[in-house]
Motif scaffolding. Structure first.
Motif, short mmCIF file in Angstrom:
data_model
loop_
_atom_site.label_atom_id
_atom_site.label_comp_id
_atom_site.label_asym_id
_atom_site.label_seq_id
_atom_site.Cartn_x
_atom_site.Cartn_y
_atom_site.Cartn_z
N VAL A 1 62.94 47.31 60.89
CA VAL A 1 62.33 45.98 60.79
C VAL A 1 61.15 45.84 61.76
O VAL A 1 60.09 45.34 61.42
CB VAL A 1 63.38 44.88 61.08
CG1 VAL A 1 62.76 43.52 60.91
CG2 VAL A 1 64.56 45.05 60.14
N GLU A 2 61.35 46.34 62.98
CA GLU A 2 60.28 46.22 63.98
C GLU A 2 59.07 47.03 63.55
O GLU A 2 57.92 46.56 63.67
CB GLU A 2 60.77 46.76 65.33
CG GLU A 2 61.61 45.79 66.10
CD GLU A 2 61.91 46.32 67.49
OE1 GLU A 2 63.00 46.04 67.99
OE2 GLU A 2 61.05 47.04 68.06
N VAL A 3 59.33 48.24 63.10
CA VAL A 3 58.22 49.09 62.67
C VAL A 3 57.47 48.43 61.52
O VAL A 3 56.24 48.41 61.46
CB VAL A 3 58.74 50.48 62.23
CG1 VAL A 3 57.60 51.35 61.79
CG2 VAL A 3 59.51 51.13 63.36
N GLN A 4 58.27 47.86 60.60
CA GLN A 4 57.68 47.23 59.43
C GLN A 4 56.77 46.08 59.84
O GLN A 4 55.62 45.98 59.39
CB GLN A 4 58.81 46.72 58.53
CG GLN A 4 58.40 46.54 57.10
CD GLN A 4 59.59 46.11 56.24
OE1 GLN A 4 60.27 45.15 56.57
NE2 GLN A 4 59.80 46.82 55.16
N THR A 5 57.28 45.21 60.72
CA THR A 5 56.47 44.07 61.15
C THR A 5 55.20 44.53 61.82
O THR A 5 54.12 44.00 61.57
CB THR A 5 57.25 43.21 62.17
OG1 THR A 5 58.63 43.37 61.95
CG2 THR A 5 56.86 41.75 62.05
N ALA A 6 55.35 45.55 62.68
CA ALA A 6 54.18 46.04 63.41
C ALA A 6 53.12 46.57 62.46
O ALA A 6 51.93 46.24 62.57
CB ALA A 6 54.61 47.14 64.38
N ILE A 7 53.56 47.37 61.49
CA ILE A 7 52.60 47.97 60.55
C ILE A 7 51.93 46.86 59.74
O ILE A 7 50.72 46.85 59.53
CB ILE A 7 53.30 48.96 59.60
CG1 ILE A 7 54.00 50.06 60.37
CG2 ILE A 7 52.33 49.51 58.59
CD1 ILE A 7 53.08 51.15 60.85
N ARG A 8 52.72 45.88 59.27
CA ARG A 8 52.17 44.81 58.41
C ARG A 8 51.10 44.02 59.15
O ARG A 8 50.09 43.63 58.59
CB ARG A 8 53.28 43.88 57.95
CG ARG A 8 54.10 44.48 56.84
CD ARG A 8 55.10 43.52 56.32
NE ARG A 8 54.49 42.63 55.33
CZ ARG A 8 55.15 41.69 54.69
NH1 ARG A 8 56.42 41.47 54.97
NH2 ARG A 8 54.55 40.94 53.80
N MET A 9 51.37 43.77 60.45
CA MET A 9 50.41 42.95 61.18
C MET A 9 49.10 43.68 61.38
O MET A 9 48.05 43.06 61.49
CB MET A 9 51.01 42.56 62.53
CG MET A 9 52.01 41.45 62.38
SD MET A 9 52.32 40.57 63.90
CE MET A 9 52.85 41.88 64.97
N ASN A 10 49.15 45.01 61.48
CA ASN A 10 47.93 45.76 61.77
C ASN A 10 47.48 46.62 60.62
O ASN A 10 46.76 47.60 60.79
CB ASN A 10 48.17 46.66 63.00
CG ASN A 10 48.55 45.83 64.19
OD1 ASN A 10 47.71 45.13 64.74
ND2 ASN A 10 49.81 45.86 64.58
N ARG A 11 47.86 46.25 59.45
CA ARG A 11 47.59 47.09 58.28
C ARG A 11 46.09 47.33 58.11
O ARG A 11 45.65 48.43 57.80
CB ARG A 11 48.18 46.40 57.05
CG ARG A 11 48.21 47.25 55.81
CD ARG A 11 49.10 48.48 55.97
NE ARG A 11 48.97 49.35 54.82
CZ ARG A 11 49.71 49.28 53.73
NH1 ARG A 11 50.66 48.38 53.66
NH2 ARG A 11 49.51 50.11 52.75
N ASN A 12 45.32 46.24 58.27
CA ASN A 12 43.88 46.39 58.06
C ASN A 12 43.27 47.39 59.02
O ASN A 12 42.40 48.18 58.64
CB ASN A 12 43.19 45.03 58.24
CG ASN A 12 43.26 44.22 56.96
OD1 ASN A 12 43.62 44.75 55.92
ND2 ASN A 12 42.91 42.96 57.04
#
Lengths: 222, 634
Positions: A99-110
């Protein structure tokens, strides 16, 4: 002794990063689709950049500011280009929750996309859904503006045509009444019986017999 | 030669004699409308004939009935059915110098019903035709944005994905069925008036009013644009279409001849019906238009020219449409194939570019052989070019779904969208001019309207009245009502009216008299081709087509297609039977015009009988009429 430790560490690493492993994510890149002839080859340097981007994303998460590039493990790199990665904790004995990894990636996807010149479709994180771009809704829908313009033009045209029609009719009704008088009108009234024009019995003398008259002489000249 | 003519006493009294014709023309110059020049007349007739059917009905018929081979029945029937009927309508209008009601009541008072039937049919068709124009305007208004609103599905409430209905069908389907029509699931479920469609309907009727406000005085100016613009746009689309990938696939698909279709009677029936409806015959508009001509106008040449232009436009439009359809089908096929390739590459982690369209099949086989379990988990779509080419390509489906989708795939889509919908708008509007003429002039001839009322007021009232009735098409179930009227209001009655027209001119008016009239007007007697077709061939063809149509329509179950998201096979349309009360509507819509013909004849007969009983002067059947300034008023 050192060799044994080294093997142990790599073995643990190998266990942590596995396809379908716990908290592991598969990444798929379609570099040639995105960049065509400008496609770069995927090598260990690009992998290093990828690990750096993931570490950067994790550092933005509270409590994970100390994530290092070496905590990101990449394995099973294929020709496709696809691979699996996990993020381990500083002690390197377990992986961070998905979940943490997912949130991190989503926030910085761009940022991650930008680093590789790719977009959400060509740099896929399977199991991490991308947020869709919100639609751009203008305050007034464009079609109403176009409709308003055309409708106003049409209404103005209708007004103009009706007004010019009224003016024309007024001019025509004024014109003939000035020229004709009622006597002329009576003179030109011809009763038709069975399709044959009859001479009216109450006309003045000197009225020419219609039967022998040509067109041009029907109206008595002034 | 059949010299059968029914007895027709009093004909000479009702029609102006040949000698009077030229003088009447000079007298009428002030009071009766006239064409400014020949070009206006030709453009108006061409505009009336060339309509939406040329763009979205003919290409479909052509492709589904054997492609290039369909040209044979089409051209044959154009020559033996279309041209003679057209010449007949032009000539009789020019000779008797009246609208449809006037012409038929001049030929025989009992035939006034034919004119009234034409008026009803023109009214019904005008009612729903302008709604289609309103939809075209809606799409036109929405074309001024990039990306086009039908190119993407809207997002759902919590922005995690697309709206479900759109995701299951497609963005163009969703835009048409939900955002434009907001369609209900059955014709009984009326719903409420959709305000955006109502606005577009208002706009459509206003534009029509502006163009027809003073009859041909204003229409004649409008046709310079509405009749020529479609050809310009078609040419632009042809050039654009031919440069797109896959256009030639479409054109080849369209014209590939399948000669076995010629043996199928339905092919000939459809060709005959298409020729007939495409020429806008029996609406009364053409008779009216040609009555404004000068007496010695060469109506024979005009009818041939208009027919040739109409036929040419059908073929030209079909080429353009199918080049774009070929492009769309190729795009869809490529997408489908690339999805399959991607599935294979992703499934086995192969490098990109290794699998292409050429080696896909063998790579697929290789993996199926070497890793069958992994292969079995993969799901491949079937990509068939032919099925993409033959998808829903007639009627509103062609214009608002297939073509709009093709446009979204072209670069600079808003421009092509604007051009396309302007073309459809002009095609529809120029046909509406003829419909309005077919309603306004009979109302004037029937003397229902007081003479004093200006033409602007009459046209305005008719537009307003029809606009109010057309509210029914802005309901949620509006599209179902429109299809219903489209199938029944304009088909059977027109065939009957056309047959009565031919019969009336050839056997009640007398084909000998008609020949003499034409000889007077254009200088030579109509040759043997016209004689044969007018007397025998064309009426027979009309009868055959009518009987076939009647039998087919009466026997078929009344079903219609419904857009129902709850249907299992959604996005396919569900076929549902009409509710019972629809039968009554069909009978009224199709029956009233047809029954007007015998109905009026019976009414006239009864009135004559009653009059003769109370009338001592049985020999005198004409009433005295006053004439002012020599104008004969009947």
């Amino acid at each position: 002794m050192l060799c044994l430790l080294f093997f142990l560490v790599t073995a643990i690493h190998a266990e942590l990063c596995q396809p379908d492993g716990e908290n592991a994510f598969k990444v798929r890149l379609s570099i040639r689709t995105a960049l065509g002839d400008n496609a770069y080859a995927w090598d260990t340097n690009e992998e290093y950049l990828f690990k750096a981007m993931v570490a950067f994303s994790m550092r933005k998460v509270p409590n994970r500011e100390t994530t290092e590039i070496s905590h990101v493990l990449v394995c099973n790199v294929t020709q496709r280009v696809s691979f699996w990665f996990v993020v381990t904790d500083p002690l390197k004995n377990h992986t961070l929750p998905a979940v943490e990894v997912q949130t991190a990636i989503r926030m910085n996807r761009n940022r991650i996309n930008g680093a590789f010149f790719l977009n959400d479709q060509t740099l896929e994180f399977l199991k991490i859904p991308s947020t869709l771009a919100p639609p751009t809704d203008p305050s007034v829908p464009i079609w109403i503006i176009i409709f308003g313009v055309i409708f106003c033009i049409v209404i103005v045209a209708v007004m103009l045509l009706i007004l010019s029609g009224i003016r024309q009719r007024r001019r025509m009704s004024k014109g003939p009444t000035e020229m004709d008088d009622s006597e002329d009108k009576c003179e030109n009234m011809i009763t038709i019986e069975n399709g044959i024009p009859c001479d009216p019995l109450d006309t003045k003398g000197g009225h020419i017999n219609d039967a022998f008259m040509t067109e041009d002489e029907r109206l008595t000249p002034l | 030669m059949v010299r059968l003519v029914l007895p027709n006493p009093g004909l000479e009294d009702r029609i102006p004699s040949l000698d009077q014709l030229e003088s009447i023309e000079a007298k009428e110059a002030g009071s009766r409308p006239q064409w400014d020049n020949k070009a206006q007349y030709m453009l108006t007739c061409v505009g009336f004939c060339v309509g939406l059917g040329n763009v979205w009905r003919f290409p479909y018929l052509c492709q589904s009935h054997g492609g290039g081979a369909f040209m044979i029945p089409f051209l044959i029937l154009l020559v033996v059915e279309g041209i003679p009927l057209l010449h007949l309508e032009f000539a009789i209008g020019q000779r008797l110098r009246k609208g449809s009601v006037g012409v038929w009541s001049s030929i025989h008072p009992a035939l006034k019903g034919v004119g009234i039937a034409s008026m009803f049919v023109s009214f019904m068709v005008g009612l729903y035709y302008n709604t289609i124009i309103a939809w075209v305007m809606w799409y036109f208004f929405n074309s001024f944005q990039d990306p086009l609103p039908w190119s993407e599905c809207p997002l759902n409430a919590n922005r995690t994905g697309y709206v479900e209905e759109c995701a299951r069908s497609s963005s163009v389907d969703y835009f048409w069925y939900r955002e434009t029509l907001n369609i209900s699931t059955s014709i009984s479920d009326s719903g409420s008036v959709q305000w955006w469609v109502l606005l577009c309907l208002t706009c459509a009727w206003s534009v029509l009013y502006v163009c027809t406000i003073r009859g041909i005085e204003t229409t004649g100016k409008a046709v310079y644009v509405t009749s020529t613009l479609p050809y310009l746009v078609l040419t632009i689309f042809l050039i654009r279409g031919l440069t797109l990938k896959g256009a030639t696939n479409g054109i080849v698909f369209l014209f590939t001849p399948n000669v076995t279709e010629l043996a199928n009677p339905v092919t000939w029936l459809d060709a005959g019906a298409q020729v007939f409806y495409s020429f806008s015959l029996a609406f009364g508009g053409l008779i009216s238009f040609s009555s404004y001509n000068s007496v010695h106008n060469n109506c024979e040449r005009d009818s041939v020219i208009v027919s040739v232009i109409n036929g040419f436009t059908s073929v030209y439009a079909a080429t353009v449409v199918y080049s774009i359809i070929g492009f769309r089908a190729t795009e869809r096929f490529d997408d489908c194939f690339n999805t399959n390739i991607l599935t294979l590459i992703n499934g086995f982690d192969l490098p990109e570019g290794n699998v292409t369209q050429e080696n896909f099949a063998e790579v697929q086989q290789w993996f199926n052989a070497t890793e069958p379990e992994a292969y079995a988990k993969l799901h491949f779509q079937t990509c068939d070019m032919n099925s993409f080419l033959s998808e829903g390509v007639e009627g509103t489906g062609l214009a608002f779904i297939v073509f709009t989708e093709a446009i979204t795939k072209m670069p600079v889509s808003p421009l092509w969208s604007v051009l396309f919908f302007i073309m459809l708008f002009c095609l529809g509007l120029s046909s509406m001019f003829g419909n309005m003429e077919g309603v306004v002039v009979p109302l004037q001839d029937l003397k229902i309207i007081p003479e004093k009322w200006p033409k602007e007021l009459l046209t305005g009232l008719i537009c307003l009245g029809t606009y109010l009735i057309a509210f029914i098409f802005t309901l949620n179930s509006g599209q179902y009502w429109l299809s219903l009227l489209d199938s029944y209001a304009g088909s059977i009655p027109l065939l009957i009216i056309a047959f009565c027209e031919m019969f009336a001119v050839v056997y009640v008016y007398g084909v000998d008299r008609f020949n003499r009239d034409i000889e007077f007007m254009i200088g030579h007697k109509p040759n043997i081709f016209w004689q044969v077709t007018w007397r025998v061939v064309s009426p027979l063809l009309m009868l055959v087509i009518f009987l076939f149509f009647f039998v087919v329509k009466v026997n078929e179950e009344l079903i219609y297609s419904v857009w129902d998201p709850a249907y299992e096979e959604f996005p396919k349309s569900q076929k549902v039977t009409y509710p019972g009360w629809v039968y009554a509507v069909v009978v009224i819509v199709a029956g009233v015009p047809c029954l007007a013909i015998p109905g009026f004849a019976i009414y006239k007969l009864i009135r004559n009988r009653c009059q003769r009983r109370g009338d001592r002067q049985g020999l005198v059947s004409r009433v005295s009429t006053t004439s002012i300034n020599g104008d004969l008023k009947y």
